[in-house]
Design a protein around this motif. Structure first.
Motif, PDB file in Angstrom:
ATOM      1  N   SER A 148     -45.240 -23.182 -20.493  1.00  0.00           N
ATOM      2  CA  SER A 148     -45.724 -22.770 -21.805  1.00  0.00           C
ATOM      3  C   SER A 148     -45.658 -21.262 -22.034  1.00  0.00           C
ATOM      4  CB  SER A 148     -47.166 -23.240 -21.983  1.00  0.00           C
ATOM      5  OG  SER A 148     -47.970 -22.667 -20.969  1.00  0.00           O
ATOM      6  N   LYS A 149     -45.300 -20.502 -21.017  1.00  0.00           N
ATOM      7  CA  LYS A 149     -45.308 -19.043 -21.127  1.00  0.00           C
ATOM      8  C   LYS A 149     -43.992 -18.544 -21.717  1.00  0.00           C
ATOM      9  CE  LYS A 149     -47.003 -15.165 -18.493  1.00  0.00           C
ATOM     10  NZ  LYS A 149     -47.553 -14.771 -17.197  1.00  0.00           N
ATOM     11  N   PRO A 150     -44.069 -17.697 -22.752  1.00  0.00           N
ATOM     12  CA  PRO A 150     -42.824 -17.164 -23.318  1.00  0.00           C
ATOM     13  C   PRO A 150     -42.188 -16.139 -22.379  1.00  0.00           C
ATOM     14  CG  PRO A 150     -44.721 -16.212 -24.439  1.00  0.00           C
ATOM     15  CD  PRO A 150     -45.252 -17.243 -23.471  1.00  0.00           C
ATOM     16  N   PHE A 151     -40.871 -16.056 -22.425  1.00  0.00           N
ATOM     17  CA  PHE A 151     -40.137 -15.068 -21.645  1.00  0.00           C
ATOM     18  C   PHE A 151     -39.794 -13.913 -22.573  1.00  0.00           C
ATOM     19  CE2 PHE A 151     -36.024 -13.409 -19.979  1.00  0.00           C
ATOM     20  CZ  PHE A 151     -36.506 -12.895 -18.787  1.00  0.00           C
ATOM     21  N   VAL A 152     -40.308 -12.727 -22.248  1.00  0.00           N
ATOM     22  CA  VAL A 152     -40.048 -11.533 -23.049  1.00  0.00           C
ATOM     23  C   VAL A 152     -39.119 -10.645 -22.229  1.00  0.00           C
ATOM     24  CG1 VAL A 152     -41.075  -9.575 -24.265  1.00  0.00           C
ATOM     25  CG2 VAL A 152     -42.321 -11.754 -24.129  1.00  0.00           C
TER      26      VAL A 152
ATOM     27  N   VAL B  30     -44.658 -28.695 -15.452  1.00  0.00           N
ATOM     28  CA  VAL B  30     -43.235 -28.383 -15.295  1.00  0.00           C
ATOM     29  C   VAL B  30     -43.063 -26.882 -15.443  1.00  0.00           C
ATOM     30  CG1 VAL B  30     -40.922 -28.692 -16.261  1.00  0.00           C
ATOM     31  CG2 VAL B  30     -42.484 -30.628 -16.167  1.00  0.00           C
ATOM     32  N   VAL B  31     -42.317 -26.278 -14.520  1.00  0.00           N
ATOM     33  CA  VAL B  31     -42.027 -24.853 -14.640  1.00  0.00           C
ATOM     34  C   VAL B  31     -40.716 -24.662 -15.388  1.00  0.00           C
ATOM     35  CG1 VAL B  31     -43.335 -24.118 -12.615  1.00  0.00           C
ATOM     36  CG2 VAL B  31     -40.921 -24.730 -12.359  1.00  0.00           C
ATOM     37  N   LYS B  32     -40.619 -23.523 -16.039  1.00  0.00           N
ATOM     38  CA  LYS B  32     -39.425 -23.143 -16.783  1.00  0.00           C
ATOM     39  C   LYS B  32     -38.665 -22.147 -15.918  1.00  0.00           C
ATOM     40  CE  LYS B  32     -40.711 -20.713 -20.386  1.00  0.00           C
ATOM     41  NZ  LYS B  32     -41.062 -20.395 -21.772  1.00  0.00           N
ATOM     42  N   THR B  33     -37.352 -22.348 -15.798  1.00  0.00           N
ATOM     43  CA  THR B  33     -36.527 -21.458 -14.992  1.00  0.00           C
ATOM     44  C   THR B  33     -35.370 -20.954 -15.831  1.00  0.00           C
ATOM     45  OG1 THR B  33     -37.104 -22.733 -13.016  1.00  0.00           O
ATOM     46  CG2 THR B  33     -35.225 -21.233 -12.848  1.00  0.00           C
TER      47      THR B  33
ATOM     48  N   MET C 121     -39.500 -38.709 -27.493  1.00  0.00           N
ATOM     49  CA  MET C 121     -40.136 -38.760 -26.188  1.00  0.00           C
ATOM     50  C   MET C 121     -39.102 -39.195 -25.152  1.00  0.00           C
ATOM     51  SD  MET C 121     -43.350 -38.692 -24.807  1.00  0.00           S
ATOM     52  CE  MET C 121     -44.745 -39.712 -24.581  1.00  0.00           C
ATOM     53  N   ILE C 122     -39.078 -38.516 -24.041  1.00  0.00           N
ATOM     54  CA  ILE C 122     -38.155 -38.806 -22.948  1.00  0.00           C
ATOM     55  C   ILE C 122     -38.624 -40.037 -22.165  1.00  0.00           C
ATOM     56  CG2 ILE C 122     -37.376 -37.933 -20.692  1.00  0.00           C
ATOM     57  CD1 ILE C 122     -35.941 -36.558 -22.879  1.00  0.00           C
ATOM     58  N   GLU C 123     -37.692 -40.923 -21.880  1.00  0.00           N
ATOM     59  CA  GLU C 123     -37.978 -42.081 -21.033  1.00  0.00           C
ATOM     60  C   GLU C 123     -37.783 -41.667 -19.575  1.00  0.00           C
ATOM     61  OE1 GLU C 123     -38.853 -45.291 -21.984  1.00  0.00           O
ATOM     62  OE2 GLU C 123     -39.066 -44.530 -24.022  1.00  0.00           O
ATOM     63  N   THR C 124     -38.728 -42.049 -18.709  1.00  0.00           N
ATOM     64  CA  THR C 124     -38.611 -41.749 -17.282  1.00  0.00           C
ATOM     65  C   THR C 124     -38.781 -43.016 -16.466  1.00  0.00           C
ATOM     66  OG1 THR C 124     -40.955 -41.376 -16.820  1.00  0.00           O
ATOM     67  CG2 THR C 124     -39.718 -39.498 -17.676  1.00  0.00           C
ATOM     68  N   SER C 125     -38.298 -42.956 -15.248  1.00  0.00           N
ATOM     69  CA  SER C 125     -38.555 -44.034 -14.307  1.00  0.00           C
ATOM     70  C   SER C 125     -40.000 -43.920 -13.833  1.00  0.00           C
ATOM     71  CB  SER C 125     -37.609 -43.917 -13.106  1.00  0.00           C
ATOM     72  OG  SER C 125     -37.921 -42.751 -12.351  1.00  0.00           O
ATOM     73  N   MET C 126     -40.430 -44.886 -13.091  1.00  0.00           N
ATOM     74  CA  MET C 126     -41.718 -44.777 -12.417  1.00  0.00           C
ATOM     75  C   MET C 126     -41.564 -43.763 -11.290  1.00  0.00           C
ATOM     76  SD  MET C 126     -43.793 -46.694 -14.022  1.00  0.00           S
ATOM     77  CE  MET C 126     -45.170 -46.625 -12.913  1.00  0.00           C
ATOM     78  N   PRO C 127     -42.603 -43.005 -10.968  1.00  0.00           N
ATOM     79  CA  PRO C 127     -42.502 -42.051  -9.861  1.00  0.00           C
ATOM     80  C   PRO C 127     -42.249 -42.768  -8.528  1.00  0.00           C
ATOM     81  CG  PRO C 127     -44.458 -41.620 -11.195  1.00  0.00           C
ATOM     82  CD  PRO C 127     -43.897 -42.932 -11.651  1.00  0.00           C
ATOM     83  N   VAL C 128     -41.387 -42.163  -7.722  1.00  0.00           N
ATOM     84  CA  VAL C 128     -41.094 -42.690  -6.388  1.00  0.00           C
ATOM     85  C   VAL C 128     -41.155 -41.547  -5.381  1.00  0.00           C
ATOM     86  CG1 VAL C 128     -39.690 -44.635  -7.187  1.00  0.00           C
ATOM     87  CG2 VAL C 128     -38.600 -42.438  -6.706  1.00  0.00           C
ATOM     88  N   ARG C 129     -41.321 -41.897  -4.132  1.00  0.00           N
ATOM     89  CA  ARG C 129     -41.396 -40.910  -3.053  1.00  0.00           C
ATOM     90  C   ARG C 129     -40.180 -41.026  -2.140  1.00  0.00           C
ATOM     91  NH1 ARG C 129     -46.464 -38.569  -2.678  1.00  0.00           N
ATOM     92  NH2 ARG C 129     -48.039 -39.532  -3.984  1.00  0.00           N
ATOM     93  N   GLU C 130     -39.052 -41.285  -2.732  1.00  0.00           N
ATOM     94  CA  GLU C 130     -37.819 -41.411  -1.962  1.00  0.00           C
ATOM     95  C   GLU C 130     -36.675 -40.718  -2.690  1.00  0.00           C
ATOM     96  OE1 GLU C 130     -36.763 -45.885  -3.527  1.00  0.00           O
ATOM     97  OE2 GLU C 130     -38.219 -45.609  -1.926  1.00  0.00           O
ATOM     98  N   ARG C 131     -35.684 -40.338  -1.923  1.00  0.00           N
ATOM     99  CA  ARG C 131     -34.539 -39.635  -2.495  1.00  0.00           C
ATOM    100  C   ARG C 131     -33.720 -40.578  -3.377  1.00  0.00           C
ATOM    101  NH1 ARG C 131     -30.519 -38.668   2.460  1.00  0.00           N
ATOM    102  NH2 ARG C 131     -30.805 -36.598   1.670  1.00  0.00           N
ATOM    103  N   PRO C 132     -32.931 -40.015  -4.290  1.00  0.00           N
ATOM    104  CA  PRO C 132     -32.071 -40.870  -5.123  1.00  0.00           C
ATOM    105  C   PRO C 132     -31.035 -41.598  -4.261  1.00  0.00           C
ATOM    106  CG  PRO C 132     -32.050 -38.581  -5.892  1.00  0.00           C
ATOM    107  CD  PRO C 132     -32.792 -38.604  -4.605  1.00  0.00           C
ATOM    108  N   GLN C 133     -30.551 -42.711  -4.751  1.00  0.00           N
ATOM    109  CA  GLN C 133     -29.514 -43.445  -4.027  1.00  0.00           C
ATOM    110  C   GLN C 133     -28.145 -42.814  -4.237  1.00  0.00           C
ATOM    111  OE1 GLN C 133     -29.770 -47.625  -4.799  1.00  0.00           O
ATOM    112  NE2 GLN C 133     -31.779 -47.790  -3.863  1.00  0.00           N
TER     113      GLN C 133
ATOM    114  N   ASP D 254     -40.448 -29.019 -24.360  1.00  0.00           N
ATOM    115  CA  ASP D 254     -41.010 -30.115 -25.150  1.00  0.00           C
ATOM    116  C   ASP D 254     -40.589 -31.470 -24.587  1.00  0.00           C
ATOM    117  OD1 ASP D 254     -42.408 -28.502 -26.887  1.00  0.00           O
ATOM    118  OD2 ASP D 254     -40.860 -28.517 -28.440  1.00  0.00           O
ATOM    119  N   GLN D 255     -39.328 -31.599 -24.206  1.00  0.00           N
ATOM    120  CA  GLN D 255     -38.849 -32.852 -23.629  1.00  0.00           C
ATOM    121  C   GLN D 255     -39.497 -33.132 -22.275  1.00  0.00           C
ATOM    122  OE1 GLN D 255     -34.676 -31.818 -23.739  1.00  0.00           O
ATOM    123  NE2 GLN D 255     -34.308 -33.166 -25.501  1.00  0.00           N
ATOM    124  N   CYS D 256     -39.875 -32.080 -21.578  1.00  0.00           N
ATOM    125  CA  CYS D 256     -40.438 -32.232 -20.226  1.00  0.00           C
ATOM    126  C   CYS D 256     -41.913 -32.599 -20.215  1.00  0.00           C
ATOM    127  CB  CYS D 256     -40.218 -30.943 -19.435  1.00  0.00           C
ATOM    128  SG  CYS D 256     -38.482 -30.659 -19.053  1.00  0.00           S
ATOM    129  N   ARG D 257     -42.568 -32.598 -21.355  1.00  0.00           N
ATOM    130  CA  ARG D 257     -43.997 -32.940 -21.375  1.00  0.00           C
ATOM    131  C   ARG D 257     -44.263 -34.338 -20.827  1.00  0.00           C
ATOM    132  NH1 ARG D 257     -44.179 -29.478 -26.120  1.00  0.00           N
ATOM    133  NH2 ARG D 257     -45.449 -27.686 -25.532  1.00  0.00           N
TER     134      ARG D 257
END
Length: 180
Positions: A81-85, A59-62, A1-13, A46-49
């Motif tokens: 979750s959509k496969p790319f064909v 999360v969108v896949k690009t 499982m990926i560790e994340t920060s708490m959500p913030v509404r500001e740009r990174p420092q 999977d990591q982005c869940r």
């Protein structure tokens, strides 16, 4: 499982690249609301869940693909979750056999490392040679989560703000909506 920060509404420092900084400068300039998290490197859906759960949006896949001759480039955005064909995509866009672009070429063209590709990456394509192809399902989502040019910083935006305000304002680009 990926560790994340708490959500913030500001740009990174601190910014990871000039593209990373350009994204947040554009959001500020246009007054677009966003929420973001910092995390350890997340490159698979999977990591982005965990990121989707924390930011309360999908999360969108690009994917960055090109034809064999490397004369047509496509940044393809799909639901996570959509496969790319490739065969279906090639047929829908009238391009013969696409394949994934190398990490080196992606970094060179989009200033984006593996795992950091998102619709926001189109902002690095100043030459305007990459087509932004967005699946119709993505366009129907109220909000999306995507990396902000790095696999360690994810941002949640209203879909309409992303595709109808931010990208057209900063790049002059509008997505081609496709059904995949």
């Amino acid at each position: 499982m990926i560790e994340t920060s708490m959500p913030v509404r500001e740009r990174p420092q601190q910014f990871k690249s000039s593209l990373h900084e350009k994204i947040y400068a554009g959001l500020d300039q246009l007054g677009i609301d966003f929420e973001r998290v910092s995390c350890e490197k997340a490159v698979t859906i999977d990591q982005c869940r965990a990121i989707a759960t924390v930011l309360r949006a999908p999360v969108v896949k690009t994917l960055f693909v090109a034809n064999r001759q490397l004369t047509r480039f496509h940044l393809v955005v799909l639901p996570g979750s959509k496969p790319f064909v490739t065969k279906d995509f090639s047929k829908s866009r009238g391009v013969s056999r696409v394949s994934f672009v190398s990490p080196e070429l992606m970094m060179s063209m989009l200033s984006t490392p593996v795992g950091g590709a998102s619709p926001l990456s189109i902002l690095a394509d100043e030459a305007g040679i990459v087509e932004l192809d967005v699946d119709a399902e993505v366009m129907g989502l109220p909000e999306v989560v995507c990396p902000a040019a790095t696999p360690c910083d994810y941002v949640r935006l209203k879909t309409s703000d992303l595709f109808n305000r931010l990208l057209p304002s900063l790049s002059g680009r509008h997505p081609v909506v496709v059904s995949l």
